[in-house]
Write an enzyme that holds these catalytic residues in place. Sequence first.
Site, PDB file in Angstrom:
ATOM      1  N   LEU A 129      52.758  29.870  35.639  1.00 55.66           N
ATOM      2  CA  LEU A 129      53.900  30.966  35.726  1.00 55.66           C
ATOM      3  C   LEU A 129      54.183  32.047  34.753  1.00 55.66           C
ATOM      4  O   LEU A 129      55.359  32.027  35.038  1.00 55.66           O
ATOM      5  CB  LEU A 129      55.427  29.550  36.098  1.00 55.66           C
ATOM      6  CG  LEU A 129      55.267  28.779  37.456  1.00 55.66           C
ATOM      7  CD1 LEU A 129      56.222  27.542  37.151  1.00 55.66           C
ATOM      8  CD2 LEU A 129      55.173  29.749  38.664  1.00 55.66           C
ATOM      9  N   TYR A 139      38.242  43.901  32.204  1.00 55.66           N
ATOM     10  CA  TYR A 139      38.728  42.665  32.966  1.00 55.66           C
ATOM     11  C   TYR A 139      37.466  42.790  33.783  1.00 55.66           C
ATOM     12  O   TYR A 139      36.873  41.616  34.411  1.00 55.66           O
ATOM     13  CB  TYR A 139      39.419  43.567  34.103  1.00 55.66           C
ATOM     14  CG  TYR A 139      39.856  43.771  34.980  1.00 55.66           C
ATOM     15  CD1 TYR A 139      40.557  41.660  35.553  1.00 55.66           C
ATOM     16  CD2 TYR A 139      39.904  43.754  36.726  1.00 55.66           C
ATOM     17  CE1 TYR A 139      40.826  41.417  36.860  1.00 55.66           C
ATOM     18  CE2 TYR A 139      40.106  43.666  38.081  1.00 55.66           C
ATOM     19  CZ  TYR A 139      40.410  41.982  37.819  1.00 55.66           C
ATOM     20  OH  TYR A 139      40.567  41.841  39.150  1.00 55.66           O
ATOM     21  N   PHE A 156      38.216  45.125  46.514  1.00 60.30           N
ATOM     22  CA  PHE A 156      38.998  46.051  46.206  1.00 60.30           C
ATOM     23  C   PHE A 156      40.786  45.954  46.158  1.00 60.30           C
ATOM     24  O   PHE A 156      41.106  45.141  45.306  1.00 60.30           O
ATOM     25  CB  PHE A 156      38.496  47.654  47.975  1.00 60.30           C
ATOM     26  CG  PHE A 156      37.163  47.654  47.016  1.00 60.30           C
ATOM     27  CD1 PHE A 156      36.238  45.691  47.586  1.00 60.30           C
ATOM     28  CD2 PHE A 156      36.097  48.507  46.626  1.00 60.30           C
ATOM     29  CE1 PHE A 156      35.150  46.256  46.826  1.00 60.30           C
ATOM     30  CE2 PHE A 156      35.120  48.731  46.619  1.00 60.30           C
ATOM     31  CZ  PHE A 156      34.738  47.364  46.668  1.00 60.30           C
TER      32      PHE A 156
END
Length: 333
Positions: free
Chosen positions: A33, A141, A169
């Site tokens: 969370l 990333y 994408f």
Amino acid sequence: MNVLVTGGAGYIGSNVAAQLLEAGHSVTVFDNLCAGHREAVPPGAKLIAGDLRERDEVLSLFSAHRFEAVLHFAAWASVGDSMLSPEGYFRNNLIGSLNLLEGMLQGQVKKIVFSSTCAVYGVPERLPIVETLPRQPSNPYGLSKKVVEEALEWYAEIHGLRFASLRYFNAAGATPERGEDHTPETHLVPIVLQVALGQRPHVELYGDDYPTRDGSCVRDYIHILDLASAHTLALQALAEKTRIICNLGTETGSSVLEVIECARRVTGHPIPVKISPRRPGDPPTLVADSSLARRELGWRPEHTALEPIIRSAWEWHRTHPQGYASEVGAVSA
Ligand code: UDP
């Protein structure tokens, strides 16, 4: 099937969890969370608040439950942020995934659908992007996702794991119940719509001198519902197949300026633009060839035009001007 959905309180994970429930699966969401929202978890799913970075927590999860498959979304997902703080991307995306794989091994769970990304390709050699192009990520990333893909290959070879790695994408759009809400927001579509809501003065256009038709970056925006449906199909396909790697996109590129222009039409707001420097780590153009997903999964995306995608996102933002916090406010008011 009894499935575990990590990151099921997030934008993509919560939409997939909702579709899995509709398809009759039993869903447990595991989410810390930090970026997800309790309100996004669909009714009918069980929510366990926990952290994949904590190995012992993950191993206990698999001792306490008998999952038949895992859908793994929990990750940080901002290219720009990963260029500023790569360490968070390695800790969350890499270490978290490795802990999860260990838990699956311990719990003898043999199927995983992994949330990968077109960022694994970096600046692609050719367009549209096919899955066989080399993976040369241009940001941490993309690297974090590439390394997990490699770990999956070894788990498949050594431990007989079956996996589907779905290279997304640009996920966009919303359903009436679930939309995109990050703090801070870094993604283009919600930022543009926040300008239309009067919450930001303008959109910063990160670079207008790329080698594209109008100088702004081109991306392939895919509706969250189409993205979600591919996961249910991938889970089914893992009954037969051992290794699935495919792109999920609409095969149509839209530039940042085209997204803004489309949002002007949809919202009726002028949406001012401020030209800013390029954002480090951004490839100029990322557009999918998704024929493999159609063949391997029988996937048929339904929302191929940009406008309905932006329109659905606008409906959600208009009705949730403070994101999920709008719902909390509505309930307590
Ligand atoms: N972008 C932009 N201004 C913003 C946010 C994003 O110009 O405020 C651009 C970004 O540089 C990229 C595209 O919009 O070319 C999509 O960015 P986003 O972060 O939404 O997704 P990404 O393609 O990085 O996964």
